[in-house]
Design a protein around this motif. Structure first.
Motif, PDB file in Angstrom:
ATOM      1  N   ILE A  32      80.371  48.703  58.216  1.00 29.17           N
ATOM      2  CA  ILE A  32      79.792  47.356  58.305  1.00 29.17           C
ATOM      3  C   ILE A  32      80.493  46.557  59.395  1.00 29.17           C
ATOM      4  CG2 ILE A  32      79.493  45.177  57.069  1.00 29.17           C
ATOM      5  CD1 ILE A  32      79.236  46.839  54.480  1.00 29.17           C
ATOM      6  N   LEU A  33      81.814  46.555  59.362  1.00 27.59           N
ATOM      7  CA  LEU A  33      82.567  45.804  60.355  1.00 27.59           C
ATOM      8  C   LEU A  33      82.342  46.347  61.764  1.00 27.59           C
ATOM      9  CD1 LEU A  33      85.872  45.225  58.384  1.00 27.59           C
ATOM     10  CD2 LEU A  33      84.447  43.432  59.395  1.00 27.59           C
ATOM     11  N   ALA A  34      82.285  47.656  61.895  1.00 27.86           N
ATOM     12  CA  ALA A  34      82.056  48.253  63.217  1.00 27.86           C
ATOM     13  C   ALA A  34      80.730  47.783  63.794  1.00 27.86           C
ATOM     14  CB  ALA A  34      82.092  49.777  63.118  1.00 27.86           C
ATOM     15  N   ALA A  35      79.680  47.784  62.963  1.00 28.27           N
ATOM     16  CA  ALA A  35      78.357  47.365  63.427  1.00 28.27           C
ATOM     17  C   ALA A  35      78.315  45.875  63.747  1.00 28.27           C
ATOM     18  CB  ALA A  35      77.299  47.712  62.376  1.00 28.27           C
ATOM     19  N   VAL A  36      78.912  45.060  62.879  1.00 27.51           N
ATOM     20  CA  VAL A  36      78.895  43.610  63.075  1.00 27.51           C
ATOM     21  C   VAL A  36      79.678  43.223  64.329  1.00 27.51           C
ATOM     22  CG1 VAL A  36      79.711  41.414  62.140  1.00 27.51           C
ATOM     23  CG2 VAL A  36      78.520  43.018  60.656  1.00 27.51           C
ATOM     24  N   ARG A  39      77.853  43.876  67.533  1.00 32.46           N
ATOM     25  CA  ARG A  39      76.733  42.991  67.835  1.00 32.46           C
ATOM     26  C   ARG A  39      77.168  41.544  68.058  1.00 32.46           C
ATOM     27  NH1 ARG A  39      72.261  45.212  68.253  1.00 32.46           N
ATOM     28  NH2 ARG A  39      71.294  43.173  68.604  1.00 32.46           N
ATOM     29  N   LYS A  40      78.366  41.207  67.659  1.00 35.55           N
ATOM     30  CA  LYS A  40      78.817  39.821  67.751  1.00 35.55           C
ATOM     31  C   LYS A  40      78.787  39.314  69.190  1.00 35.55           C
ATOM     32  CE  LYS A  40      82.765  36.770  66.920  1.00 35.55           C
ATOM     33  NZ  LYS A  40      82.594  36.103  68.230  1.00 35.55           N
ATOM     34  N   GLY A  41      78.119  38.171  69.382  1.00 32.41           N
ATOM     35  CA  GLY A  41      78.109  37.528  70.678  1.00 32.41           C
ATOM     36  C   GLY A  41      79.198  36.469  70.771  1.00 32.41           C
ATOM     37  N   GLU A 195      72.605  52.887  61.103  1.00 32.69           N
ATOM     38  CA  GLU A 195      71.549  52.264  60.305  1.00 32.69           C
ATOM     39  C   GLU A 195      71.835  50.775  60.105  1.00 32.69           C
ATOM     40  OE1 GLU A 195      68.780  53.615  59.351  1.00 32.69           O
ATOM     41  OE2 GLU A 195      69.253  55.629  60.080  1.00 32.69           O
ATOM     42  N   ILE A 196      73.095  50.444  59.905  1.00 29.85           N
ATOM     43  CA  ILE A 196      73.479  49.037  59.727  1.00 29.85           C
ATOM     44  C   ILE A 196      73.201  48.256  61.004  1.00 29.85           C
ATOM     45  CG2 ILE A 196      75.386  47.463  59.244  1.00 29.85           C
ATOM     46  CD1 ILE A 196      76.692  49.830  57.683  1.00 29.85           C
ATOM     47  N   GLU A 197      73.540  48.851  62.146  1.00 22.60           N
ATOM     48  CA  GLU A 197      73.318  48.149  63.413  1.00 22.60           C
ATOM     49  C   GLU A 197      71.832  47.918  63.666  1.00 22.60           C
ATOM     50  OE1 GLU A 197      74.994  48.065  67.969  1.00 22.60           O
ATOM     51  OE2 GLU A 197      75.517  49.742  66.659  1.00 22.60           O
ATOM     52  N   LYS A 198      71.000  48.895  63.337  1.00 19.99           N
ATOM     53  CA  LYS A 198      69.552  48.715  63.477  1.00 19.99           C
ATOM     54  C   LYS A 198      69.053  47.602  62.557  1.00 19.99           C
ATOM     55  CE  LYS A 198      68.533  53.540  64.696  1.00 19.99           C
ATOM     56  NZ  LYS A 198      67.902  54.807  64.203  1.00 19.99           N
ATOM     57  N   ALA A 199      69.597  47.553  61.345  1.00 18.92           N
ATOM     58  CA  ALA A 199      69.199  46.509  60.399  1.00 18.92           C
ATOM     59  C   ALA A 199      69.592  45.129  60.910  1.00 18.92           C
ATOM     60  CB  ALA A 199      69.836  46.770  59.041  1.00 18.92           C
ATOM     61  N   ALA A 203      67.217  41.993  61.684  1.00 21.18           N
ATOM     62  CA  ALA A 203      67.465  40.689  61.062  1.00 21.18           C
ATOM     63  C   ALA A 203      67.527  39.581  62.107  1.00 21.18           C
ATOM     64  CB  ALA A 203      68.767  40.733  60.270  1.00 21.18           C
ATOM     65  N   GLU A 204      68.111  39.874  63.231  1.00 24.25           N
ATOM     66  CA  GLU A 204      68.253  38.868  64.282  1.00 24.25           C
ATOM     67  C   GLU A 204      66.902  38.442  64.853  1.00 24.25           C
ATOM     68  OE1 GLU A 204      70.816  41.023  66.829  1.00 24.25           O
ATOM     69  OE2 GLU A 204      72.538  40.882  65.472  1.00 24.25           O
ATOM     70  N   GLU A 205      65.897  39.298  64.714  1.00 20.28           N
ATOM     71  CA  GLU A 205      64.570  38.993  65.255  1.00 20.28           C
ATOM     72  C   GLU A 205      63.713  38.186  64.291  1.00 20.28           C
ATOM     73  OE1 GLU A 205      63.110  42.875  66.074  1.00 20.28           O
ATOM     74  OE2 GLU A 205      64.274  43.110  67.942  1.00 20.28           O
ATOM     75  N   ILE A 206      64.092  38.130  63.029  1.00 20.86           N
ATOM     76  CA  ILE A 206      63.308  37.420  62.012  1.00 20.86           C
ATOM     77  C   ILE A 206      63.633  35.934  62.073  1.00 20.86           C
ATOM     78  CG2 ILE A 206      62.912  37.165  59.532  1.00 20.86           C
ATOM     79  CD1 ILE A 206      63.688  40.185  59.313  1.00 20.86           C
TER      80      ILE A 206
END
Length: 219
Positions: A32-36, A39-41, A195-199, A203-206
């Motif tokens: 989870i942390l790796a994916a977040v 993606r963090k800007g 899978e987490i990164e894709k999710a 989510a960011e597009e919604i």
């Protein structure tokens, strides 16, 4: 050639001297942390509401070259890394430790950004045992009411908490339906980094409502 130690191996090595302090909870948080963090800007905020997973966070910092070996393995020392994340560490703007408060803080940051006309997402990592706290659901209602679309919660659904199995302590299911009833967009994925990164990308597009990614442990 020195052996390359994977994140899980680093986690086990740093927690062995402290009787595997929160090993399981940290292990399920690694992906989870790796994916977040990937993606963090620059304008985004990450809140590790399940602050006892700090060891996993430290492993990620080490993977990114932000902690030395000496610093990583200082977790067992009195003057070493704190047992819960604190402000002043890389990426940490919100200290944690008291379960249930992270989502409320995220709402406040999101509302402040709206008032100030600022961009940026707020990622909040919650434990499934943390959902026992009523404040989480008060915050969930608040986020939905104000349509805080830049709030993205991630639930580490690993099926256990400090004193035992989650379903024996306080039944959590049906988690997805509960979040939907509170007005959230729900995405469910297995606990695999890709899978987490894709999710998170989905989510960011919604738009128009807060989102929650339920990450289910299959180990």
């Amino acid at each position: 050639m020195s052996e390359v130690v994977k994140p899980q191996g680093k986690l086990m090595a740093m927690l062995s001297p402290v009787s595997n302090f929160h090993l399981e909870s940290s292990e399920t948080c690694l992906s989870i942390l790796a994916a977040v963090l990937r993606r963090k800007g620059e304008k985004d905020v990450v809140i590790l509401s399940k602050g006892h997973s700090a060891p996993a966070f430290y492993v990620m910092l080490h993977e990114m070259g932000l902690l030395s070996d000496e610093e990583l393995y200082s977790f067992a020392d009195i003057d070493g890394l704190p047992s819960h994340v604190m402000r002043g560490l890389p990426f940490i703007e919100v200290s944690s430790g008291s379960l249930g408060q992270g989502l409320s803080v995220a709402n406040g940051i999101a509302l402040a950004k709206r008032i100030d006309g600022e961009e940026g997402r707020i990622y909040v990592i919650l434990g499934d045992g943390e959902l026992d706290e009523g404040q989480v659901w008060e915050a969930a209602m608040t986020a939905a009411h104000h349509r805080l679309e830049n709030v993205i919660a991630i639930v580490d659904r690993n099926y256990f908490q400090l004193t035992g199995k989650t379903e024996e302590i306080l039944n959590k299911e049906p988690i997805a339906e509960k979040w939907r009833a509170f007005g959230w967009e729900v995405i469910e994925v297995p606990n695999r980094e890709e899978e987490i990164e894709k999710a998170l990308e989905r989510a960011e597009e919604i738009k128009g409502r807060p989102k929650v990614v339920i990450v289910r442990w299959e180990g």
